[in-house]
Design a protein around this motif. Structure first.
Motif, PDB file in Angstrom:
ATOM      1  N   GLY A 119      32.968  37.518  32.442  1.00 17.55           N
ATOM      2  CA  GLY A 119      33.066  38.171  33.488  1.00 17.55           C
ATOM      3  C   GLY A 119      32.065  37.498  34.760  1.00 17.55           C
ATOM      4  O   GLY A 119      32.552  37.498  35.866  1.00 17.55           O
ATOM      5  N   CYS A 120      31.202  36.685  34.197  1.00 17.73           N
ATOM      6  CA  CYS A 120      30.372  35.837  35.158  1.00 17.73           C
ATOM      7  C   CYS A 120      30.781  34.196  35.158  1.00 17.73           C
ATOM      8  O   CYS A 120      30.282  33.839  36.210  1.00 17.73           O
ATOM      9  CB  CYS A 120      28.988  35.840  34.649  1.00 17.73           C
ATOM     10  N   THR A 123      35.404  29.743  37.959  1.00 15.89           N
ATOM     11  CA  THR A 123      36.618  29.501  37.854  1.00 15.89           C
ATOM     12  C   THR A 123      37.185  27.954  37.859  1.00 15.89           C
ATOM     13  O   THR A 123      35.995  27.025  38.218  1.00 15.89           O
ATOM     14  CB  THR A 123      37.785  30.344  38.856  1.00 15.89           C
ATOM     15  N   GLN A 198      42.013  39.630  45.916  1.00 20.17           N
ATOM     16  CA  GLN A 198      40.923  40.552  45.565  1.00 20.17           C
ATOM     17  C   GLN A 198      41.063  40.499  43.874  1.00 20.17           C
ATOM     18  O   GLN A 198      40.092  40.228  42.942  1.00 20.17           O
ATOM     19  CB  GLN A 198      40.858  41.796  45.799  1.00 20.17           C
ATOM     20  N   THR A 201      39.908  36.863  42.741  1.00 21.65           N
ATOM     21  CA  THR A 201      38.363  36.618  43.011  1.00 21.65           C
ATOM     22  C   THR A 201      37.377  37.515  42.073  1.00 21.65           C
ATOM     23  O   THR A 201      36.646  36.651  41.093  1.00 21.65           O
ATOM     24  CB  THR A 201      38.289  36.725  44.376  1.00 21.65           C
ATOM     25  N   TRP A 202      37.506  38.720  42.356  1.00 18.73           N
ATOM     26  CA  TRP A 202      36.227  39.318  41.815  1.00 18.73           C
ATOM     27  C   TRP A 202      36.928  40.594  41.083  1.00 18.73           C
ATOM     28  O   TRP A 202      36.356  41.245  40.089  1.00 18.73           O
ATOM     29  CB  TRP A 202      35.555  40.030  42.927  1.00 18.73           C
ATOM     30  N   ARG A 205      37.105  40.541  37.021  1.00 14.81           N
ATOM     31  CA  ARG A 205      35.782  40.534  36.531  1.00 14.81           C
ATOM     32  C   ARG A 205      35.094  41.986  36.128  1.00 14.81           C
ATOM     33  O   ARG A 205      34.179  41.938  35.103  1.00 14.81           O
ATOM     34  CB  ARG A 205      34.791  39.898  37.378  1.00 14.81           C
ATOM     35  N   VAL A 206      35.440  42.950  36.868  1.00 16.71           N
ATOM     36  CA  VAL A 206      34.696  44.187  36.605  1.00 16.71           C
ATOM     37  C   VAL A 206      34.856  44.829  35.247  1.00 16.71           C
ATOM     38  O   VAL A 206      34.042  45.190  34.711  1.00 16.71           O
ATOM     39  CB  VAL A 206      35.439  45.337  37.578  1.00 16.71           C
ATOM     40  N   TRP A 209      32.214  43.253  33.245  1.00 15.51           N
ATOM     41  CA  TRP A 209      30.923  43.320  33.434  1.00 15.51           C
ATOM     42  C   TRP A 209      30.585  44.728  32.781  1.00 15.51           C
ATOM     43  O   TRP A 209      29.189  45.085  32.368  1.00 15.51           O
ATOM     44  CB  TRP A 209      30.714  43.400  34.978  1.00 15.51           C
TER      45      TRP A 209
END
Length: 460
Positions: A119-120, A123, A198, A201-202, A205-206, A209
């Motif tokens: 998740g970190c 790209t 969205q 981009t992020w 990843r949630v 995490w």
């Protein structure tokens, strides 16, 4: 050998056999711990599958050629399956040499760490070709972790269980795996509904995490587990092998080979959850991402009920007939599911999807922990299960990439289109069915006698 009752031998009862409930742990406690740990562990493992099908082709691979990027993304899903046999050799040795508990704790921590780091990751647009390389390395770490997870949890539960209920209690491990898949899908449903900017981009990843919370919770649960009575008796008697793998391949090589072939049934799961999801949401078919994720949720929710029911049945009539229901019925249902996807009918997709993964496949999926574990003695059970299953699962994992090749314009081995994927799945399921049909039935064998060559029947 004459049984006084199912699962009992003369002079033994479920309470005083190594698999009985009078050890320091109880079957229920071991089963619940296996369920929770597997759910948390496989939440991490399965969110990668959803991301590989929906996200990673556009984020980590060169999307100037979407078909190639998709193929590379699905292949990265299979990389973990290639790593799993390697991990199985190491973790199997440690688990049979030093105990099941150590492996159960280690695998959970490793899975949580590697998933969080995915998740970190930056790209491809940010760091170029290093991005997919790092992604694959972390996916390998996930594979190494998964290599010892189910085998250690299954060994722990089987060795705590009364002999006549081993199928039921060991099914909790796979029940937890299915729940982990539900959690993973639930995590991606709101993510898939985000606006594309969205999402890429992020948003994706949630779910990765969140693995920090998963790892911490699992570590707290599993570090409190007690070692199995069967393994502790081996320690007390001084019969734990210094080189379990040497014993395994000297005395149980045929069982390892049988488990490898039987484990090919997992192709049904990987084709259903990863390849069919990608195929259904492709431009060619155009089904909705979030809706197709809900199909997986519904199927796995039904599996939570079906798995213990199939397992209970296997404690009554045997492992082989129940497994074969799944091994023979699943490829038929895969054909029906892919046909439903091509029809574009959401009600039909839901109905057939639930029957395929939730009901029919659960017959094999729910009872293999007992079936495979009963092929080995306590001395080599964890390594035998780990190595056998992970080699089979590795082949099943790469079935996703093979299926992507089958539907390409050039086809694969003379097969083409979704019908070719169905034939490919059926071939692997047939191998699994033959392996189990020719195996020894073990549901009535006392725990302490598992893995031993049965004595010949008296003449006359």
């Amino acid at each position: 050998m004459t049984d006084n009752a199912p699962g009992h031998s003369p002079g033994h009862s479920p309470g005083n056999s190594p698999g009985g409930p009078l050890g320091r742990g109880t079957p229920r406690k071991a089963a619940i711990a296996a369920w929770i740990g597997s759910a948390l562990e496989y939440y991490d493992f399965f969110i990668y599958g959803s991301a590989a099908a929906l996200i990673f082709g556009r984020v980590f691979f060169d999307d100037s050629d979407p078909a190639t990027a998709t193929l590379q993304s699905l292949a990265s899903f299979g990389v973990a399956y290639a790593a799993r046999p390697v991990g199985a050799f190491f973790l199997g040795h440690v688990g049979d040499r030093f105990g099941r508990k150590k492996i159960m704790v280690f695998t959970l921590v490793l899975m949580g760490l590697s998933t969080f780091l995915i998740g970190c990751l930056p790209t491809r647009d940010q760091i170029g070709g290093a991005a997919p390389v790092l992604l694959v390395l972390l996916r390998i770490m996930q594979g190494l972790s998964a290599a010892g997870e189910q085998a250690s949890a299954n060994s722990m539960t089987l060795e705590h269980s009364p002999a006549d209920r081993r199928g039921y209690f060991t099914s909790f491990t796979l029940n937890g795996t299915q729940f982990g898949q539900i959690l993973a899908t639930f995590a991606f449903i709101p993510v898939a509904a985000l606006p594309e900017e969205q999402l890429l981009t992020w948003g994706w990843r949630v779910p990765f995490w969140l693995s920090v919370a998963v790892a911490v919770a699992g570590w707290i649960i599993r570090r409190r587990l007690e070692e199995t009575p069967a393994f502790e008796e081996e320690v007390a008697a001084g019969t734990v092998p210094r080189m379990p793998l040497a014993v395994l391949f000297r005395d149980h090589w045929s069982s390892v080979l049988r488990v490898v072939c039987a484990a090919l049934i997992a192709t049904v799961s990987t084709i259903f959850t990863v390849w069919a999801l990608n195929y259904a949401t492709s431009d060619e078919i155009g089904l909705d991402n979030a809706t197709m994720l809900w199909v997986g949720v519904a199927a796995n929710a039904v599996a939570l009920v079906a798995i213990p029911l199939w397992a209970r049945l296997s404690d009554r009539i045997g492992r082989k007939p129940v497994f074969l229901i799944g091994a023979i019925g699943s490829p038929i249902m895969i054909f029906a599911y892919l046909a439903a996807i091509n029809s574009g009918s959401y009600p039909l997709v839901f109905l057939v999807g639930i029957l395929t993964l939730g009901v029919v496949y659960s017959a094999s999926n729910g009872i293999w922990p007992a079936l495979y574990g009963e092929m080995f003695s306590t001395r080599v059970r964890l390594s035998g299960m780990a190595i056998g299953t992970q080699i089979g699962f590795a082949i099943a994992g790469f079935a996703v990439a093979s299926a992507a090749g089958i539907v390409s314009p050039d086809g694969w081995l003379g097969l083409q289109g979704w019908t070719g994927v169905g034939v490919f799945t059926a071939i692997l399921c047939a191998i699994s069915a033959v392996a189990v049909a020719t195996a020894r039935e073990t549901y009535r064998v006392p725990t302490e006698e598992l893995g031993r060559t049965p004595a010949p029947a008296p003449a006359g």
